[in-house]
Design a protein around this motif. Structure first.
Motif, PDB file in Angstrom:
ATOM      1  N   MET A   1       0.844  -1.177   0.000  1.00  0.00           N
ATOM      2  CA  MET A   1       0.000   0.000   0.000  1.00  0.00           C
ATOM      3  C   MET A   1       0.889   1.241   0.000  1.00  0.00           C
ATOM      4  O   MET A   1       1.907   1.282   0.675  1.00  0.00           O
ATOM      5  CB  MET A   1      -0.911   0.007   1.219  1.00  0.00           C
ATOM      6  N   ASN A   2       0.494   2.231  -0.772  1.00  0.00           N
ATOM      7  CA  ASN A   2       1.233   3.484  -0.837  1.00  0.00           C
ATOM      8  C   ASN A   2       0.772   4.374   0.328  1.00  0.00           C
ATOM      9  O   ASN A   2      -0.347   4.891   0.319  1.00  0.00           O
ATOM     10  CB  ASN A   2       0.971   4.158  -2.184  1.00  0.00           C
ATOM     11  N   ILE A   3       1.638   4.534   1.320  1.00  0.00           N
ATOM     12  CA  ILE A   3       1.246   5.272   2.525  1.00  0.00           C
ATOM     13  C   ILE A   3       1.066   6.768   2.268  1.00  0.00           C
ATOM     14  O   ILE A   3       0.321   7.425   2.990  1.00  0.00           O
ATOM     15  CB  ILE A   3       2.215   5.024   3.693  1.00  0.00           C
ATOM     16  N   VAL A   4       1.716   7.298   1.248  1.00  0.00           N
ATOM     17  CA  VAL A   4       1.542   8.719   0.933  1.00  0.00           C
ATOM     18  C   VAL A   4       0.160   8.952   0.337  1.00  0.00           C
ATOM     19  O   VAL A   4      -0.514   9.935   0.676  1.00  0.00           O
ATOM     20  CB  VAL A   4       2.674   9.221   0.013  1.00  0.00           C
ATOM     21  N   ILE A   5      -0.294   8.058  -0.514  1.00  0.00           N
ATOM     22  CA  ILE A   5      -1.652   8.173  -1.059  1.00  0.00           C
ATOM     23  C   ILE A   5      -2.667   7.972   0.052  1.00  0.00           C
ATOM     24  O   ILE A   5      -3.680   8.676   0.117  1.00  0.00           O
ATOM     25  CB  ILE A   5      -1.868   7.193  -2.228  1.00  0.00           C
ATOM     26  N   GLN A   6      -2.399   7.039   0.968  1.00  0.00           N
ATOM     27  CA  GLN A   6      -3.287   6.855   2.119  1.00  0.00           C
ATOM     28  C   GLN A   6      -3.363   8.135   2.942  1.00  0.00           C
ATOM     29  O   GLN A   6      -4.434   8.534   3.394  1.00  0.00           O
ATOM     30  CB  GLN A   6      -2.820   5.686   2.993  1.00  0.00           C
ATOM     31  N   LYS A   7      -2.231   8.797   3.129  1.00  0.00           N
ATOM     32  CA  LYS A   7      -2.202  10.071   3.852  1.00  0.00           C
ATOM     33  C   LYS A   7      -3.076  11.106   3.139  1.00  0.00           C
ATOM     34  O   LYS A   7      -3.868  11.811   3.771  1.00  0.00           O
ATOM     35  CB  LYS A   7      -0.757  10.574   3.962  1.00  0.00           C
ATOM     36  N   ALA A   8      -2.964  11.181   1.817  1.00  0.00           N
ATOM     37  CA  ALA A   8      -3.763  12.133   1.042  1.00  0.00           C
ATOM     38  C   ALA A   8      -5.254  11.835   1.179  1.00  0.00           C
ATOM     39  O   ALA A   8      -6.074  12.749   1.338  1.00  0.00           O
ATOM     40  CB  ALA A   8      -3.347  12.107  -0.425  1.00  0.00           C
ATOM     41  N   ILE A   9      -5.607  10.562   1.136  1.00  0.00           N
ATOM     42  CA  ILE A   9      -7.009  10.156   1.292  1.00  0.00           C
ATOM     43  C   ILE A   9      -7.514  10.578   2.669  1.00  0.00           C
ATOM     44  O   ILE A   9      -8.623  11.114   2.799  1.00  0.00           O
ATOM     45  CB  ILE A   9      -7.165   8.638   1.080  1.00  0.00           C
ATOM     46  N   ILE A  11      -6.438  12.991   4.536  1.00  0.00           N
ATOM     47  CA  ILE A  11      -6.535  14.457   4.595  1.00  0.00           C
ATOM     48  C   ILE A  11      -7.823  14.960   3.956  1.00  0.00           C
ATOM     49  O   ILE A  11      -8.514  15.811   4.516  1.00  0.00           O
ATOM     50  CB  ILE A  11      -5.303  15.107   3.940  1.00  0.00           C
ATOM     51  N   VAL A  12      -8.159  14.433   2.777  1.00  0.00           N
ATOM     52  CA  VAL A  12      -9.345  14.944   2.071  1.00  0.00           C
ATOM     53  C   VAL A  12     -10.631  14.240   2.468  1.00  0.00           C
ATOM     54  O   VAL A  12     -11.712  14.742   2.195  1.00  0.00           O
ATOM     55  CB  VAL A  12      -9.173  14.924   0.533  1.00  0.00           C
ATOM     56  N   GLY A  13     -10.518  13.043   3.083  1.00  0.00           N
ATOM     57  CA  GLY A  13     -11.702  12.385   3.616  1.00  0.00           C
ATOM     58  C   GLY A  13     -12.108  11.081   2.973  1.00  0.00           C
ATOM     59  O   GLY A  13     -12.741  10.253   3.615  1.00  0.00           O
ATOM     60  N   SER A  14     -11.785  10.888   1.699  1.00  0.00           N
ATOM     61  CA  SER A  14     -12.157   9.636   1.035  1.00  0.00           C
ATOM     62  C   SER A  14     -11.443   9.523  -0.307  1.00  0.00           C
ATOM     63  O   SER A  14     -10.963  10.521  -0.861  1.00  0.00           O
ATOM     64  CB  SER A  14     -13.671   9.568   0.794  1.00  0.00           C
ATOM     65  N   GLN A  15     -11.404   8.300  -0.826  1.00  0.00           N
ATOM     66  CA  GLN A  15     -10.857   8.097  -2.166  1.00  0.00           C
ATOM     67  C   GLN A  15     -11.663   8.881  -3.198  1.00  0.00           C
ATOM     68  O   GLN A  15     -11.096   9.489  -4.110  1.00  0.00           O
ATOM     69  CB  GLN A  15     -10.888   6.610  -2.543  1.00  0.00           C
ATOM     70  N   LYS A  16     -12.970   8.863  -3.044  1.00  0.00           N
ATOM     71  CA  LYS A  16     -13.843   9.551  -3.999  1.00  0.00           C
ATOM     72  C   LYS A  16     -13.563  11.055  -4.017  1.00  0.00           C
ATOM     73  O   LYS A  16     -13.498  11.674  -5.080  1.00  0.00           O
ATOM     74  CB  LYS A  16     -15.309   9.282  -3.644  1.00  0.00           C
ATOM     75  N   PRO A  44       1.016  17.520  -9.239  1.00  0.00           N
ATOM     76  CA  PRO A  44       0.665  18.850  -8.704  1.00  0.00           C
ATOM     77  C   PRO A  44      -0.765  18.915  -8.164  1.00  0.00           C
ATOM     78  O   PRO A  44      -1.023  19.560  -7.152  1.00  0.00           O
ATOM     79  CB  PRO A  44       0.841  19.784  -9.903  1.00  0.00           C
ATOM     80  N   ALA A  45      -1.687  18.208  -8.807  1.00  0.00           N
ATOM     81  CA  ALA A  45      -3.076  18.191  -8.338  1.00  0.00           C
ATOM     82  C   ALA A  45      -3.198  17.476  -6.994  1.00  0.00           C
ATOM     83  O   ALA A  45      -4.004  17.879  -6.147  1.00  0.00           O
ATOM     84  CB  ALA A  45      -3.979  17.531  -9.383  1.00  0.00           C
ATOM     85  N   LEU A  46      -2.396  16.426  -6.786  1.00  0.00           N
ATOM     86  CA  LEU A  46      -2.396  15.736  -5.491  1.00  0.00           C
ATOM     87  C   LEU A  46      -1.885  16.657  -4.393  1.00  0.00           C
ATOM     88  O   LEU A  46      -2.454  16.708  -3.301  1.00  0.00           O
ATOM     89  CB  LEU A  46      -1.535  14.474  -5.555  1.00  0.00           C
ATOM     90  N   VAL A  47      -0.832  17.398  -4.691  1.00  0.00           N
ATOM     91  CA  VAL A  47      -0.295  18.357  -3.717  1.00  0.00           C
ATOM     92  C   VAL A  47      -1.350  19.420  -3.409  1.00  0.00           C
ATOM     93  O   VAL A  47      -1.618  19.724  -2.239  1.00  0.00           O
ATOM     94  CB  VAL A  47       1.012  18.993  -4.238  1.00  0.00           C
TER      95      VAL A  47
END
Length: 76
Positions: A1-9, A11-16, A44-47
């Motif tokens: 699992m990519n922990i940075v993507i999990q962190k982003a999820i 932060i924003v609340g959900s994958q969706k 850049p959009a993820l950031v």
């Protein structure tokens, strides 16, 4: 699992919601979470989606380290 993507999820609340903010569908975020490659155009959009709480460097570093992680972590 990519922990940075999990962190982003987280932060924003959900994958969706992350998908909406980045401009992809939820299945793309799911693939990223499970170690799939992230096209450079979305970094850049993820950031921006995380208000800079996830950095470009973190994202790039996570792509390199995914190879050393358990590939079965996201298996259903």
């Amino acid at each position: 699992m990519n922990i940075v993507i999990q962190k982003a999820i987280t932060i924003v609340g959900s994958q969706k919601e992350l998908a909406r903010k980045v401009g992809v569908n939820q299945s793309a975020v799911s693939k990223w979470l499970c170690g799939g490659g992230i096209r450079s155009q979305y970094i850049p959009a993820l950031v921006d989606a995380t208000d800079g709480k996830v950095t470009t460097e973190e994202i790039l570093g996570s792509l390199v380290s995914v190879d050393t992680q358990n590939p079965n972590e996201c298996a259903a």
